[in-house]
Design a protein around this motif. Structure first.
Motif, PDB file in Angstrom:
ATOM      1  N   GLY A 106       1.683   3.721  -3.480  1.00 16.08           N
ATOM      2  CA  GLY A 106       1.038   5.032  -3.418  1.00 16.08           C
ATOM      3  C   GLY A 106      -0.444   4.988  -3.105  1.00 16.08           C
ATOM      4  O   GLY A 106      -1.147   5.990  -3.277  1.00 16.08           O
ATOM      5  N   ARG A 107      -0.923   3.830  -2.622  1.00 19.20           N
ATOM      6  CA  ARG A 107      -2.355   3.745  -2.293  1.00 19.20           C
ATOM      7  C   ARG A 107      -2.688   4.465  -0.984  1.00 19.20           C
ATOM      8  O   ARG A 107      -3.850   4.742  -0.707  1.00 19.20           O
ATOM      9  CB  ARG A 107      -2.788   2.279  -2.218  1.00 19.20           C
ATOM     10  CG  ARG A 107      -2.987   1.646  -3.589  1.00 19.20           C
ATOM     11  CD  ARG A 107      -3.369   0.184  -3.460  1.00 19.20           C
ATOM     12  NE  ARG A 107      -2.195  -0.663  -3.279  1.00 19.20           N
ATOM     13  CZ  ARG A 107      -2.244  -1.964  -3.025  1.00 19.20           C
ATOM     14  NH1 ARG A 107      -3.426  -2.562  -2.887  1.00 19.20           N
ATOM     15  NH2 ARG A 107      -1.134  -2.672  -2.891  1.00 19.20           N
ATOM     16  N   LEU A 108      -1.671   4.742  -0.186  1.00 13.98           N
ATOM     17  CA  LEU A 108      -1.838   5.580   0.995  1.00 13.98           C
ATOM     18  C   LEU A 108      -1.139   6.907   0.741  1.00 13.98           C
ATOM     19  O   LEU A 108      -0.037   6.946   0.186  1.00 13.98           O
ATOM     20  CB  LEU A 108      -1.234   4.909   2.231  1.00 13.98           C
ATOM     21  CG  LEU A 108      -1.961   3.678   2.772  1.00 13.98           C
ATOM     22  CD1 LEU A 108      -1.174   3.074   3.932  1.00 13.98           C
ATOM     23  CD2 LEU A 108      -3.368   4.028   3.231  1.00 13.98           C
ATOM     24  N   GLN A 109      -1.777   7.994   1.162  1.00 15.95           N
ATOM     25  CA  GLN A 109      -1.219   9.324   0.950  1.00 15.95           C
ATOM     26  C   GLN A 109      -1.100  10.040   2.299  1.00 15.95           C
ATOM     27  O   GLN A 109      -1.991  10.792   2.706  1.00 15.95           O
ATOM     28  CB  GLN A 109      -2.103  10.109  -0.011  1.00 15.95           C
ATOM     29  CG  GLN A 109      -2.196   9.473  -1.402  1.00 15.95           C
ATOM     30  CD  GLN A 109      -3.135  10.229  -2.327  1.00 15.95           C
ATOM     31  OE1 GLN A 109      -4.205  10.672  -1.927  1.00 15.95           O
ATOM     32  NE2 GLN A 109      -2.718  10.382  -3.567  1.00 15.95           N
ATOM     33  N   PRO A 110      -0.011   9.805   3.010  1.00 17.40           N
ATOM     34  CA  PRO A 110       0.158  10.363   4.351  1.00 17.40           C
ATOM     35  C   PRO A 110       0.036  11.875   4.426  1.00 17.40           C
ATOM     36  O   PRO A 110      -0.368  12.413   5.461  1.00 17.40           O
ATOM     37  CB  PRO A 110       1.584   9.914   4.730  1.00 17.40           C
ATOM     38  CG  PRO A 110       1.806   8.679   3.919  1.00 17.40           C
ATOM     39  CD  PRO A 110       1.112   8.927   2.622  1.00 17.40           C
ATOM     40  N   GLU A 111       0.370  12.562   3.347  1.00 20.71           N
ATOM     41  CA  GLU A 111       0.304  14.029   3.381  1.00 20.71           C
ATOM     42  C   GLU A 111      -1.121  14.543   3.548  1.00 20.71           C
ATOM     43  O   GLU A 111      -1.327  15.692   3.946  1.00 20.71           O
ATOM     44  CB  GLU A 111       0.924  14.612   2.101  1.00 20.71           C
ATOM     45  CG  GLU A 111       0.164  14.333   0.811  1.00 20.71           C
ATOM     46  CD  GLU A 111       0.477  12.964   0.199  1.00 20.71           C
ATOM     47  OE1 GLU A 111      -0.084  12.668  -0.870  1.00 20.71           O
ATOM     48  OE2 GLU A 111       1.256  12.197   0.810  1.00 20.71           O
ATOM     49  N   ARG A 112      -2.118  13.705   3.294  1.00 21.49           N
ATOM     50  CA  ARG A 112      -3.521  14.117   3.437  1.00 21.49           C
ATOM     51  C   ARG A 112      -4.024  14.002   4.869  1.00 21.49           C
ATOM     52  O   ARG A 112      -5.011  14.620   5.245  1.00 21.49           O
ATOM     53  CB  ARG A 112      -4.416  13.265   2.524  1.00 21.49           C
ATOM     54  CG  ARG A 112      -4.175  13.437   1.058  1.00 21.49           C
ATOM     55  CD  ARG A 112      -5.011  12.465   0.227  1.00 21.49           C
ATOM     56  NE  ARG A 112      -6.416  12.519   0.573  1.00 21.49           N
ATOM     57  CZ  ARG A 112      -7.115  11.513   1.097  1.00 21.49           C
ATOM     58  NH1 ARG A 112      -6.524  10.355   1.348  1.00 21.49           N
ATOM     59  NH2 ARG A 112      -8.385  11.647   1.366  1.00 21.49           N
ATOM     60  N   TRP A 113      -3.355  13.190   5.679  1.00 24.33           N
ATOM     61  CA  TRP A 113      -3.893  12.846   6.995  1.00 24.33           C
ATOM     62  C   TRP A 113      -4.021  14.043   7.932  1.00 24.33           C
ATOM     63  O   TRP A 113      -4.909  14.077   8.770  1.00 24.33           O
ATOM     64  CB  TRP A 113      -3.030  11.762   7.648  1.00 24.33           C
ATOM     65  CG  TRP A 113      -3.190  10.423   6.976  1.00 24.33           C
ATOM     66  CD1 TRP A 113      -4.288   9.971   6.295  1.00 24.33           C
ATOM     67  CD2 TRP A 113      -2.230   9.370   6.916  1.00 24.33           C
ATOM     68  NE1 TRP A 113      -4.069   8.703   5.814  1.00 24.33           N
ATOM     69  CE2 TRP A 113      -2.817   8.300   6.182  1.00 24.33           C
ATOM     70  CE3 TRP A 113      -0.942   9.216   7.411  1.00 24.33           C
ATOM     71  CZ2 TRP A 113      -2.152   7.118   5.932  1.00 24.33           C
ATOM     72  CZ3 TRP A 113      -0.271   8.026   7.173  1.00 24.33           C
ATOM     73  CH2 TRP A 113      -0.868   6.986   6.440  1.00 24.33           C
TER      74      TRP A 113
ATOM     75  N   GLU B 185      -9.889   4.784   6.448  1.00 27.12           N
ATOM     76  CA  GLU B 185      -8.920   4.537   5.378  1.00 27.12           C
ATOM     77  C   GLU B 185      -7.967   3.403   5.754  1.00 27.12           C
ATOM     78  O   GLU B 185      -7.651   2.544   4.927  1.00 27.12           O
ATOM     79  CB  GLU B 185      -8.125   5.817   5.106  1.00 27.12           C
ATOM     80  CG  GLU B 185      -7.140   5.697   3.956  1.00 27.12           C
ATOM     81  CD  GLU B 185      -6.543   7.035   3.571  1.00 27.12           C
ATOM     82  OE1 GLU B 185      -5.304   7.167   3.622  1.00 27.12           O
ATOM     83  OE2 GLU B 185      -7.315   7.953   3.218  1.00 27.12           O
TER      84      GLU B 185
ATOM     85  N   HIS C  91       0.834  -1.209   0.000  1.00 30.22           N
ATOM     86  CA  HIS C  91       0.000   0.000   0.000  1.00 30.22           C
ATOM     87  C   HIS C  91       0.866   1.256   0.000  1.00 30.22           C
ATOM     88  O   HIS C  91       0.580   2.220  -0.731  1.00 30.22           O
ATOM     89  CB  HIS C  91      -0.923   0.007   1.219  1.00 30.22           C
ATOM     90  CG  HIS C  91      -2.230  -0.674   1.000  1.00 30.22           C
ATOM     91  ND1 HIS C  91      -2.359  -2.046   0.983  1.00 30.22           N
ATOM     92  CD2 HIS C  91      -3.472  -0.179   0.763  1.00 30.22           C
ATOM     93  CE1 HIS C  91      -3.629  -2.364   0.774  1.00 30.22           C
ATOM     94  NE2 HIS C  91      -4.322  -1.255   0.625  1.00 30.22           N
ATOM     95  N   PHE C  92       1.919   1.253   0.799  1.00 30.38           N
ATOM     96  CA  PHE C  92       2.806   2.420   0.832  1.00 30.38           C
ATOM     97  C   PHE C  92       3.625   2.516  -0.451  1.00 30.38           C
ATOM     98  O   PHE C  92       3.724   3.589  -1.051  1.00 30.38           O
ATOM     99  CB  PHE C  92       3.748   2.342   2.044  1.00 30.38           C
ATOM    100  CG  PHE C  92       3.171   2.897   3.307  1.00 30.38           C
ATOM    101  CD1 PHE C  92       3.307   4.240   3.623  1.00 30.38           C
ATOM    102  CD2 PHE C  92       2.496   2.080   4.200  1.00 30.38           C
ATOM    103  CE1 PHE C  92       2.775   4.764   4.795  1.00 30.38           C
ATOM    104  CE2 PHE C  92       1.962   2.584   5.378  1.00 30.38           C
ATOM    105  CZ  PHE C  92       2.107   3.934   5.676  1.00 30.38           C
ATOM    106  N   ASP C  93       4.199   1.405  -0.871  1.00 35.89           N
ATOM    107  CA  ASP C  93       5.074   1.420  -2.044  1.00 35.89           C
ATOM    108  C   ASP C  93       4.319   1.773  -3.316  1.00 35.89           C
ATOM    109  O   ASP C  93       4.863   2.422  -4.215  1.00 35.89           O
ATOM    110  CB  ASP C  93       5.747   0.052  -2.192  1.00 35.89           C
ATOM    111  CG  ASP C  93       6.892   0.062  -3.197  1.00 35.89           C
ATOM    112  OD1 ASP C  93       7.832   0.853  -3.016  1.00 35.89           O
ATOM    113  OD2 ASP C  93       6.841  -0.726  -4.163  1.00 35.89           O
TER     114      ASP C  93
END
Length: 220
Positions: A121-128, A139, A117-119
């Protein structure tokens, strides 16, 4: 001429520490008799973020359904396997090596899926930072192996959200039982009622409840 003594100021939070800690402790000590007793006993440390979203979530997965000490041992062995603990490096690990570190087959699957998921790009930490707690939980629980408890640990230990009450946490329930109910069994409803006095600083109160059970600071 008598000079008034200057008021001693609390030390500024270090990087990775909550800016709200002193305010929260003052509120909790005023509103809750148990917090008034616990907070001075454990003034040596505060909640600390490791600053790494992937590592925090992976560490939470490792800690699922095992003791803090057992989780620490497994984590130390697992985190020593890759050169650096990044999603890309974890995806290069051999399953047998991860199993030998103490991870169950299911937890290996979960950590690999998390790394994907991280590799990918399915998670976007900058949005959190702009999302509320429940939106982030929704999410995260869409990922295999990430339940509400793991998502709540992430909110507390990585995002430093101040008002998280992890009612699925065994340690929190046990600590409330010991500190508020003389060791009698405690329901989620009982715990929620106790926590009314903690709001809006449930994360901080939970951290002190954990400390009352184990003097070493909890960390993920």
């Amino acid at each position: 001429m008598r000079v008034a003594a200057s008021k001693k100021e609390a030390p500024a939070p270090l990087p990775g520490q909550p800016t709200y800690w002193a305010e929260a402790c003052k509120h909790l000590a005023k509103k809750d008799r148990v917090m008034k007793r616990l907070i001075p006993q454990y003034s040596d440390a505060v909640l600390q973020s490791r600053g790494d979203a992937f590592a925090t979530l992976a560490r939470s997965v490792v800690g699922q359904q095992i003791s803090v000490k057992a989780a620490q041992r497994v984590w130390e062995r697992f985190s020593a396997l890759p050169e650096t603990l990044t999603p890309e490096q974890v995806l290069r690990l051999r399953v047998d090596d991860m199993r030998a570190a103490g991870l169950s087959a299911r937890k290996v699957e979960y950590i690999v899926d998390l790394a994907l998921h991280f590799d990918g790009g399915r998670l976007q930490p900058e949005r959190w930072s702009g999302m509320d707690d429940e939106a982030i939980i929704a999410e995260l629980v869409a990922i295999r192996g990430i339940g509400r408890w793991t998502a709540e640990m992430f909110l507390i230990f990585h995002l430093l959200r101040p008002n998280v009450l992890p009612l699925d946490d065994i340690g929190l329930i046990r600590g409330i039982s010991q500190n508020y109910f003389s060791g009698e069994p405690v329901s989620r409803s009982d715990a929620r009622e106790v926590a009314q006095a903690w709001r809006p600083w449930c994360s901080v109160a939970t951290w002190y409840i954990w400390r009352s059970l184990d003097p070493l600071p909890v960390n993920y």
